[in-house]
Motif scaffolding. Structure first.
Motif, PDB file in Angstrom:
ATOM      1  N   ALA A 162     -36.345 -10.718  57.255  1.00  0.00           N
ATOM      2  CA  ALA A 162     -36.242 -12.224  56.645  1.00  0.00           C
ATOM      3  C   ALA A 162     -36.283 -12.084  54.998  1.00  0.00           C
ATOM      4  CB  ALA A 162     -36.982 -13.321  57.140  1.00  0.00           C
ATOM      5  N   GLY A 163     -37.523 -11.128  54.849  1.00  0.00           N
ATOM      6  CA  GLY A 163     -37.850 -10.939  53.163  1.00  0.00           C
ATOM      7  C   GLY A 163     -36.621  -9.918  52.716  1.00  0.00           C
ATOM      8  N   ARG A 164     -36.373  -9.135  53.655  1.00  0.00           N
ATOM      9  CA  ARG A 164     -35.232  -8.386  53.266  1.00  0.00           C
ATOM     10  C   ARG A 164     -33.862  -9.002  53.033  1.00  0.00           C
ATOM     11  NH1 ARG A 164     -34.654  -2.850  56.683  1.00  0.00           N
ATOM     12  NH2 ARG A 164     -33.944  -4.526  58.279  1.00  0.00           N
ATOM     13  N   THR A 165     -33.494  -9.875  53.885  1.00  0.00           N
ATOM     14  CA  THR A 165     -32.372 -10.640  53.607  1.00  0.00           C
ATOM     15  C   THR A 165     -32.397 -11.370  52.662  1.00  0.00           C
ATOM     16  OG1 THR A 165     -32.031 -10.778  56.146  1.00  0.00           O
ATOM     17  CG2 THR A 165     -30.924 -12.397  54.731  1.00  0.00           C
ATOM     18  N   ALA A 166     -33.446 -12.154  51.964  1.00  0.00           N
ATOM     19  CA  ALA A 166     -33.559 -12.895  50.850  1.00  0.00           C
ATOM     20  C   ALA A 166     -33.322 -11.931  49.628  1.00  0.00           C
ATOM     21  CB  ALA A 166     -34.877 -13.583  50.772  1.00  0.00           C
ATOM     22  N   THR A 167     -34.067 -10.871  49.628  1.00  0.00           N
ATOM     23  CA  THR A 167     -33.699  -9.861  48.473  1.00  0.00           C
ATOM     24  C   THR A 167     -32.284  -9.083  48.391  1.00  0.00           C
ATOM     25  OG1 THR A 167     -36.234  -9.438  48.697  1.00  0.00           O
ATOM     26  CG2 THR A 167     -34.927  -7.981  47.316  1.00  0.00           C
ATOM     27  N   GLU A 168     -31.673  -8.629  49.637  1.00  0.00           N
ATOM     28  CA  GLU A 168     -30.487  -8.169  49.608  1.00  0.00           C
ATOM     29  C   GLU A 168     -29.566  -9.029  48.964  1.00  0.00           C
ATOM     30  OE1 GLU A 168     -29.951  -6.954  53.591  1.00  0.00           O
ATOM     31  OE2 GLU A 168     -30.763  -5.282  53.443  1.00  0.00           O
ATOM     32  N   TYR A 169     -29.697 -10.427  49.238  1.00  0.00           N
ATOM     33  CA  TYR A 169     -28.569 -11.289  48.620  1.00  0.00           C
ATOM     34  C   TYR A 169     -28.695 -11.166  47.062  1.00  0.00           C
ATOM     35  CZ  TYR A 169     -26.256 -15.773  47.905  1.00  0.00           C
ATOM     36  OH  TYR A 169     -25.458 -16.808  47.169  1.00  0.00           O
ATOM     37  N   PRO A 267     -28.880 -21.381  37.940  1.00  0.00           N
ATOM     38  CA  PRO A 267     -28.978 -19.985  38.056  1.00  0.00           C
ATOM     39  C   PRO A 267     -28.584 -19.257  36.982  1.00  0.00           C
ATOM     40  CG  PRO A 267     -27.095 -20.724  39.197  1.00  0.00           C
ATOM     41  CD  PRO A 267     -27.614 -22.049  38.711  1.00  0.00           C
ATOM     42  N   GLU A 268     -27.867 -19.971  35.828  1.00  0.00           N
ATOM     43  CA  GLU A 268     -27.104 -19.363  34.746  1.00  0.00           C
ATOM     44  C   GLU A 268     -28.116 -18.212  34.191  1.00  0.00           C
ATOM     45  OE1 GLU A 268     -25.508 -23.280  35.101  1.00  0.00           O
ATOM     46  OE2 GLU A 268     -27.481 -22.404  35.121  1.00  0.00           O
ATOM     47  N   ASP A 269     -29.464 -18.495  34.072  1.00  0.00           N
ATOM     48  CA  ASP A 269     -30.429 -17.524  33.445  1.00  0.00           C
ATOM     49  C   ASP A 269     -31.212 -16.758  34.332  1.00  0.00           C
ATOM     50  OD1 ASP A 269     -29.628 -18.046  30.647  1.00  0.00           O
ATOM     51  OD2 ASP A 269     -30.713 -20.050  30.705  1.00  0.00           O
ATOM     52  N   VAL A 270     -31.618 -17.665  35.541  1.00  0.00           N
ATOM     53  CA  VAL A 270     -32.422 -16.796  36.382  1.00  0.00           C
ATOM     54  C   VAL A 270     -31.899 -17.330  37.741  1.00  0.00           C
ATOM     55  CG1 VAL A 270     -34.924 -16.401  37.125  1.00  0.00           C
ATOM     56  CG2 VAL A 270     -34.458 -17.113  34.753  1.00  0.00           C
ATOM     57  N   SER A 271     -32.039 -16.575  38.679  1.00  0.00           N
ATOM     58  CA  SER A 271     -31.673 -16.979  40.201  1.00  0.00           C
ATOM     59  C   SER A 271     -32.807 -16.821  41.035  1.00  0.00           C
ATOM     60  CB  SER A 271     -30.597 -15.763  40.528  1.00  0.00           C
ATOM     61  OG  SER A 271     -29.048 -16.157  40.140  1.00  0.00           O
ATOM     62  N   VAL A 272     -32.973 -17.853  41.838  1.00  0.00           N
ATOM     63  CA  VAL A 272     -34.175 -17.915  42.810  1.00  0.00           C
ATOM     64  C   VAL A 272     -33.686 -18.129  44.133  1.00  0.00           C
ATOM     65  CG1 VAL A 272     -36.102 -19.368  43.261  1.00  0.00           C
ATOM     66  CG2 VAL A 272     -35.396 -19.102  40.875  1.00  0.00           C
ATOM     67  N   VAL A 273     -34.485 -17.423  45.045  1.00  0.00           N
ATOM     68  CA  VAL A 273     -34.165 -17.673  46.417  1.00  0.00           C
ATOM     69  C   VAL A 273     -35.520 -17.729  47.180  1.00  0.00           C
ATOM     70  CG1 VAL A 273     -33.665 -16.475  48.781  1.00  0.00           C
ATOM     71  CG2 VAL A 273     -32.157 -16.122  46.629  1.00  0.00           C
ATOM     72  N   GLY A 274     -35.710 -18.992  47.863  1.00  0.00           N
ATOM     73  CA  GLY A 274     -37.005 -19.554  48.597  1.00  0.00           C
ATOM     74  C   GLY A 274     -37.143 -18.725  49.988  1.00  0.00           C
ATOM     75  N   PHE A 275     -38.012 -19.431  50.548  1.00  0.00           N
ATOM     76  CA  PHE A 275     -38.181 -19.332  52.286  1.00  0.00           C
ATOM     77  C   PHE A 275     -38.526 -20.464  52.760  1.00  0.00           C
ATOM     78  CE2 PHE A 275     -39.418 -17.417  56.059  1.00  0.00           C
ATOM     79  CZ  PHE A 275     -39.166 -15.968  55.965  1.00  0.00           C
ATOM     80  N   ASP A 276     -38.091 -20.684  53.929  1.00  0.00           N
ATOM     81  CA  ASP A 276     -38.513 -21.902  54.848  1.00  0.00           C
ATOM     82  C   ASP A 276     -37.385 -22.740  55.101  1.00  0.00           C
ATOM     83  OD1 ASP A 276     -41.313 -20.892  55.362  1.00  0.00           O
ATOM     84  OD2 ASP A 276     -41.936 -22.439  53.779  1.00  0.00           O
ATOM     85  N   ASP A 277     -36.519 -23.484  53.951  1.00  0.00           N
ATOM     86  CA  ASP A 277     -35.712 -24.429  54.370  1.00  0.00           C
ATOM     87  C   ASP A 277     -36.537 -25.545  54.329  1.00  0.00           C
ATOM     88  OD1 ASP A 277     -33.126 -25.691  53.871  1.00  0.00           O
ATOM     89  OD2 ASP A 277     -32.665 -25.304  55.888  1.00  0.00           O
TER      90      ASP A 277
END
Length: 338
Positions: A162-169, A267-277
């Motif tokens: 799951a951590g790899r999925t978030a980072t790969e995106y 996301p214009e300057d920085v993109s963020v991905v979280g975990f849990d929903d």
């Protein structure tokens, strides 16, 4: 004088244990027998006595649920999932909280659930191999959620994947400077979540030929304030980071606040991905990895019931799938002017 479960058994011509099973809707009772028991109970105006029913069945109809602490919506969701299954079969739940290593040691020494429960749910309770062997040797059915055991069944997600999925995106969006805001790697409670999700982050970077700088990483707790502190720390050292993977949605929401306070945009300057929903994530437009907390608890409860019935549990999944929920907090690198 009120009718007893023995009176119902005599009227129906079956054992007291069969009456108990029939009235609680448990399996392995023939349809015609169940009908006879229900008719006898109605004729006698019998009202179920939970304590008598438990004694008749030879079980306590109680499950111990052990959690690290009572805080946090994750544990509440898992417990709700388990309870939705267990309550339907007449089980009560005893809740134990082990917030410190000392509390865990005391629990494992005293074993306060002994002779009080028919099963134990260990929800994210990391134990050593000797500790697992000791619990497994008590003769009580045990099922784990999250932190897996080698000596009893369990259900979890694959945090590395799951951590790899978030980072790969983020990498697939063109980002190469991807920071990490996570939980402690050397946690006093021995949780593996932080290490596993970091491993997924590292694997994704390595597979894309990216060598991370140690100062791209911040570790705290899984709280909102740690997301704020994490982003402040990362940007103080590396203002050129264009994306961040946060190991929880609460940290991601804190990161969004810190980004705004710096006069930057997501996301214009920085993109963020979280975990849990987290339930708030959809309102925040947060792109995140969704994990099925309620289903984790429900599956664990179903496994525990199957063990109690002596049924095979080989068909139950050991890993439940996670999924990436794409919303509005991540964008291609080309959109980042920095």
């Amino acid at each position: 004088m009120n009718a007893t479960i023995g009176d119902v058994a005599a009227r129906a011509g079956v054992s007291v244990a069969t009456v108990s099973r029939a009235l609680r809707g448990l399996p392995n009772v023939a349809g015609s027998t169940r009908e006879r028991v229900l008719r006898a109970a109605a004729e006698l105006d019998y009202v179920v006595n939970p304590n008598a029913s438990r004694l008749a069945a030879g079980r306590n109809l109680t499950v111990a649920a052990v959690v690290p602490h009572m805080q946090g919506w994750y544990f509440q969701a898992v417990l709700a999932g388990a309870q939705s299954v267990l309550e339907g079969q007449g089980y009560d739940m005893l809740l134990y909280s082990l917030p410190t290593p000392a509390a865990r040691e005391r629990f494992l020494t005293l074993l306060p659930f002994r002779k009080r429960v028919d099963g134990v749910l260990l929800i994210d309770i990391p134990l050593t191999d000797p500790e697992q062997r000791m619990l497994a040797g008590l003769g009580t059915d045990i099922v784990s959620v999250g932190e897996r055991g080698a000596h009893y069944p369990g259900v979890s997600i694959d945090n590395v994947s799951a951590g790899r999925t978030a980072t790969e995106y983020l990498l697939d969006l063109g980002h190469r400077r991807v920071g990490l805001v996570g939980g402690l790697l050397e946690d006093p409670m021995r949780f593996r979540v932080g290490r596993d999700r970091r491993e997924g982050w590292l694997r994704a970077l390595q597979e894309h030929g990216v060598v991370p700088d140690p100062s791209w990483e911040f570790y705290g707790d899984f709280r909102l304030i740690d997301g704020v502190r994490g982003m402040d720390t990362l940007f103080s050292a590396h203002p050129d980071l264009t994306a961040v993977f946060c190991m929880s949605d609460e940290m991601a929401i804190g990161a969004l606040r810190a980004i705004k306070e710096r006069g930057l945009r997501c996301p214009e300057d920085v993109s963020v991905v979280g975990f849990d929903d987290h339930e708030v994530s959809s309102y925040m437009g947060l792109t995140t990895v969704s994990q099925p907390m309620h289903l984790l608890g429900r599956t664990a409860g179903e496994i525990l019931l199957s063990l109690a019935r002596g049924e095979d549990i080989g068909h139950y999944p050991r890993h439940l799938p996670t999924s990436l929920v794409v919303r509005e907090t991540a964008a291609p690198l080309a959109q980042h002017p920095r």
